[in-house]
Design a protein around this motif. Structure first.
Motif, PDB file in Angstrom:
ATOM      1  N   LEU A  29       0.817  -1.206   0.000  1.00 14.88           N
ATOM      2  CA  LEU A  29       0.000   0.000   0.000  1.00 14.88           C
ATOM      3  C   LEU A  29       0.853   1.260   0.000  1.00 14.88           C
ATOM      4  O   LEU A  29       0.343   2.349  -0.253  1.00 14.88           O
ATOM      5  CB  LEU A  29      -0.954   0.010   1.190  1.00 14.88           C
ATOM      6  N   SER A  30       2.141   1.107   0.278  1.00 18.50           N
ATOM      7  CA  SER A  30       3.058   2.238   0.227  1.00 18.50           C
ATOM      8  C   SER A  30       3.488   2.583  -1.195  1.00 18.50           C
ATOM      9  O   SER A  30       4.118   3.621  -1.408  1.00 18.50           O
ATOM     10  CB  SER A  30       4.310   1.946   1.064  1.00 18.50           C
ATOM     11  N   ILE A  31       3.168   1.730  -2.152  1.00 16.20           N
ATOM     12  CA  ILE A  31       3.645   1.883  -3.521  1.00 16.20           C
ATOM     13  C   ILE A  31       2.763   2.845  -4.303  1.00 16.20           C
ATOM     14  O   ILE A  31       1.545   2.678  -4.364  1.00 16.20           O
ATOM     15  CB  ILE A  31       3.702   0.522  -4.234  1.00 16.20           C
ATOM     16  N   ASN A  32       3.388   3.819  -4.915  1.00 18.84           N
ATOM     17  CA  ASN A  32       2.701   4.763  -5.781  1.00 18.84           C
ATOM     18  C   ASN A  32       2.793   4.381  -7.257  1.00 18.84           C
ATOM     19  O   ASN A  32       1.867   4.642  -8.024  1.00 18.84           O
ATOM     20  CB  ASN A  32       3.274   6.170  -5.588  1.00 18.84           C
ATOM     21  N   ALA A  33       3.916   3.769  -7.638  1.00 22.79           N
ATOM     22  CA  ALA A  33       4.121   3.392  -9.025  1.00 22.79           C
ATOM     23  C   ALA A  33       5.063   2.212  -9.094  1.00 22.79           C
ATOM     24  O   ALA A  33       5.887   2.000  -8.197  1.00 22.79           O
ATOM     25  CB  ALA A  33       4.679   4.562  -9.835  1.00 22.79           C
ATOM     26  N   VAL A  34       4.957   1.454 -10.169  1.00 22.63           N
ATOM     27  CA  VAL A  34       5.857   0.346 -10.445  1.00 22.63           C
ATOM     28  C   VAL A  34       6.433   0.536 -11.839  1.00 22.63           C
ATOM     29  O   VAL A  34       5.696   0.861 -12.779  1.00 22.63           O
ATOM     30  CB  VAL A  34       5.135  -1.007 -10.345  1.00 22.63           C
ATOM     31  N   GLY A  35       7.719   0.342 -11.951  1.00 19.13           N
ATOM     32  CA  GLY A  35       8.385   0.505 -13.230  1.00 19.13           C
ATOM     33  C   GLY A  35       9.224  -0.698 -13.586  1.00 19.13           C
ATOM     34  O   GLY A  35       9.617  -1.488 -12.727  1.00 19.13           O
ATOM     35  N   TRP A  36       9.469  -0.826 -14.879  1.00 18.75           N
ATOM     36  CA  TRP A  36      10.402  -1.811 -15.396  1.00 18.75           C
ATOM     37  C   TRP A  36      11.625  -1.079 -15.939  1.00 18.75           C
ATOM     38  O   TRP A  36      11.493  -0.163 -16.755  1.00 18.75           O
ATOM     39  CB  TRP A  36       9.779  -2.658 -16.498  1.00 18.75           C
ATOM     40  N   TYR A  37      12.779  -1.480 -15.471  1.00 18.81           N
ATOM     41  CA  TYR A  37      14.056  -0.995 -15.969  1.00 18.81           C
ATOM     42  C   TYR A  37      14.772  -2.123 -16.686  1.00 18.81           C
ATOM     43  O   TYR A  37      14.462  -3.299 -16.499  1.00 18.81           O
ATOM     44  CB  TYR A  37      14.933  -0.497 -14.825  1.00 18.81           C
ATOM     45  N   ARG A  38      15.748  -1.752 -17.493  1.00 22.75           N
ATOM     46  CA  ARG A  38      16.601  -2.767 -18.102  1.00 22.75           C
ATOM     47  C   ARG A  38      18.032  -2.261 -18.182  1.00 22.75           C
ATOM     48  O   ARG A  38      18.287  -1.062 -18.264  1.00 22.75           O
ATOM     49  CB  ARG A  38      16.101  -3.174 -19.489  1.00 22.75           C
ATOM     50  N   GLN A  39      18.950  -3.206 -18.168  1.00 21.03           N
ATOM     51  CA  GLN A  39      20.369  -2.901 -18.248  1.00 21.03           C
ATOM     52  C   GLN A  39      21.038  -3.908 -19.174  1.00 21.03           C
ATOM     53  O   GLN A  39      21.097  -5.096 -18.863  1.00 21.03           O
ATOM     54  CB  GLN A  39      21.021  -2.934 -16.871  1.00 21.03           C
ATOM     55  N   GLY A  42      27.240  -3.686 -20.244  1.00 18.88           N
ATOM     56  CA  GLY A  42      28.054  -2.485 -20.205  1.00 18.88           C
ATOM     57  C   GLY A  42      27.292  -1.180 -20.272  1.00 18.88           C
ATOM     58  O   GLY A  42      27.890  -0.135 -20.546  1.00 18.88           O
ATOM     59  N   THR A  43      25.981  -1.208 -20.027  1.00 16.37           N
ATOM     60  CA  THR A  43      25.163   0.001 -20.088  1.00 16.37           C
ATOM     61  C   THR A  43      24.529   0.299 -18.736  1.00 16.37           C
ATOM     62  O   THR A  43      24.475  -0.550 -17.850  1.00 16.37           O
ATOM     63  CB  THR A  43      24.064  -0.124 -21.150  1.00 16.37           C
ATOM     64  N   GLN A  44      24.047   1.522 -18.598  1.00 12.04           N
ATOM     65  CA  GLN A  44      23.369   1.905 -17.375  1.00 12.04           C
ATOM     66  C   GLN A  44      21.952   1.352 -17.357  1.00 12.04           C
ATOM     67  O   GLN A  44      21.422   0.913 -18.381  1.00 12.04           O
ATOM     68  CB  GLN A  44      23.345   3.426 -17.231  1.00 12.04           C
ATOM     69  N   ARG A  45      21.354   1.389 -16.204  1.00 12.79           N
ATOM     70  CA  ARG A  45      20.006   0.900 -16.029  1.00 12.79           C
ATOM     71  C   ARG A  45      19.012   2.006 -16.403  1.00 12.79           C
ATOM     72  O   ARG A  45      18.998   3.071 -15.789  1.00 12.79           O
ATOM     73  CB  ARG A  45      19.812   0.452 -14.576  1.00 12.79           C
ATOM     74  N   ASP A  46      18.174   1.748 -17.408  1.00 11.14           N
ATOM     75  CA  ASP A  46      17.255   2.748 -17.933  1.00 11.14           C
ATOM     76  C   ASP A  46      15.808   2.314 -17.746  1.00 11.14           C
ATOM     77  O   ASP A  46      15.479   1.133 -17.827  1.00 11.14           O
ATOM     78  CB  ASP A  46      17.506   3.001 -19.422  1.00 11.14           C
ATOM     79  N   LEU A  47      14.951   3.295 -17.548  1.00 10.22           N
ATOM     80  CA  LEU A  47      13.522   3.033 -17.394  1.00 10.22           C
ATOM     81  C   LEU A  47      12.919   2.624 -18.726  1.00 10.22           C
ATOM     82  O   LEU A  47      13.118   3.293 -19.743  1.00 10.22           O
ATOM     83  CB  LEU A  47      12.817   4.270 -16.847  1.00 10.22           C
ATOM     84  N   VAL A  48      12.153   1.546 -18.719  1.00 15.09           N
ATOM     85  CA  VAL A  48      11.471   1.044 -19.903  1.00 15.09           C
ATOM     86  C   VAL A  48      10.006   1.454 -19.907  1.00 15.09           C
ATOM     87  O   VAL A  48       9.486   1.947 -20.905  1.00 15.09           O
ATOM     88  CB  VAL A  48      11.595  -0.483 -19.998  1.00 15.09           C
ATOM     89  N   ALA A  49       9.337   1.228 -18.802  1.00 12.06           N
ATOM     90  CA  ALA A  49       7.918   1.533 -18.685  1.00 12.06           C
ATOM     91  C   ALA A  49       7.555   1.646 -17.219  1.00 12.06           C
ATOM     92  O   ALA A  49       8.219   1.056 -16.361  1.00 12.06           O
ATOM     93  CB  ALA A  49       7.064   0.460 -19.361  1.00 12.06           C
ATOM     94  N   GLU A  50       6.511   2.391 -16.929  1.00 15.97           N
ATOM     95  CA  GLU A  50       6.041   2.527 -15.562  1.00 15.97           C
ATOM     96  C   GLU A  50       4.537   2.700 -15.549  1.00 15.97           C
ATOM     97  O   GLU A  50       3.927   3.140 -16.525  1.00 15.97           O
ATOM     98  CB  GLU A  50       6.727   3.696 -14.851  1.00 15.97           C
ATOM     99  N   ILE A  51       3.953   2.353 -14.415  1.00 16.36           N
ATOM    100  CA  ILE A  51       2.514   2.473 -14.244  1.00 16.36           C
ATOM    101  C   ILE A  51       2.236   2.900 -12.811  1.00 16.36           C
ATOM    102  O   ILE A  51       2.871   2.422 -11.872  1.00 16.36           O
ATOM    103  CB  ILE A  51       1.796   1.147 -14.594  1.00 16.36           C
ATOM    104  N   THR A  52       1.297   3.814 -12.647  1.00 15.55           N
ATOM    105  CA  THR A  52       0.916   4.282 -11.328  1.00 15.55           C
ATOM    106  C   THR A  52      -0.265   3.484 -10.815  1.00 15.55           C
ATOM    107  O   THR A  52      -0.912   2.738 -11.553  1.00 15.55           O
ATOM    108  CB  THR A  52       0.552   5.767 -11.349  1.00 15.55           C
ATOM    109  N   THR A  53      -0.557   3.660  -9.539  1.00 13.60           N
ATOM    110  CA  THR A  53      -1.714   2.985  -8.960  1.00 13.60           C
ATOM    111  C   THR A  53      -3.010   3.443  -9.609  1.00 13.60           C
ATOM    112  O   THR A  53      -3.996   2.706  -9.606  1.00 13.60           O
ATOM    113  CB  THR A  53      -1.779   3.223  -7.449  1.00 13.60           C
ATOM    114  N   ALA A  54      -3.020   4.652 -10.160  1.00 15.47           N
ATOM    115  CA  ALA A  54      -4.190   5.164 -10.860  1.00 15.47           C
ATOM    116  C   ALA A  54      -4.307   4.637 -12.281  1.00 15.47           C
ATOM    117  O   ALA A  54      -5.323   4.868 -12.935  1.00 15.47           O
ATOM    118  CB  ALA A  54      -4.169   6.687 -10.878  1.00 15.47           C
ATOM    119  N   GLY A  55      -3.278   3.958 -12.770  1.00 12.47           N
ATOM    120  CA  GLY A  55      -3.326   3.375 -14.093  1.00 12.47           C
ATOM    121  C   GLY A  55      -2.627   4.163 -15.176  1.00 12.47           C
ATOM    122  O   GLY A  55      -2.629   3.732 -16.336  1.00 12.47           O
TER     123      GLY A  55
END
Length: 118
Positions: A29-39, A42-55
């Motif tokens: 219940l503390s979570i506001n959003a969930v995201g998927w990252y990928r690395q 030899g590369t940095q970790r970048d955001l792929v997609a995210e979704i909030t509790t509101a959709g």
């Protein structure tokens, strides 16, 4: 306080599909959003997609039109449907959760390998 576990990674041919799942436990219940990252190698970790509790959703330009993020609140699960996969999608994919009142992601899973190769 929040634990995240990814699943669904594997080896797939170019043009194929995979579906990743992230299941949360603990004080979800503390979570506001969930995201998927990928690395990638030899590369940095970048955001792929995210979704909030509101959709609300957000995607990296590199995956728009190919990836779809969704949530199943009853199962405490966020999924990433990956279609038309390319070799450049090869990476370790991580699930991450953002708590309310924060602008960054604070809780992380251990990752799941996705390999796109003929």
């Amino acid at each position: 306080q929040v634990q995240l576990v990814e699943s669904g990674g594997g080896l797939v041919q170019p043009g194929g599909s995979l579906r990743l799942s992230c299941t949360g436990s603990g004080n979800i219940l503390s979570i506001n959003a969930v995201g998927w990252y990928r690395q990638g190698p030899g590369t940095q970790r970048d955001l792929v997609a995210e979704i909030t509790t509101a959709g609300s959703t957000n995607y990296a330009d590199s995956v728009k039109g190919r990836f779809t993020i969704s949530k199943d609140s009853a199962k405490n699960t966020v999924s990433l449907q990956m279609d038309t996969l390319k070799p450049s999608d090869t990476a370790v994919y991580y699930c991450a959760a953002q708590r309310f009142g924060r602008s960054s992601y604070d809780w992380w899973g251990r990752g799941t390998q996705v390999t796109v190769s003929s």
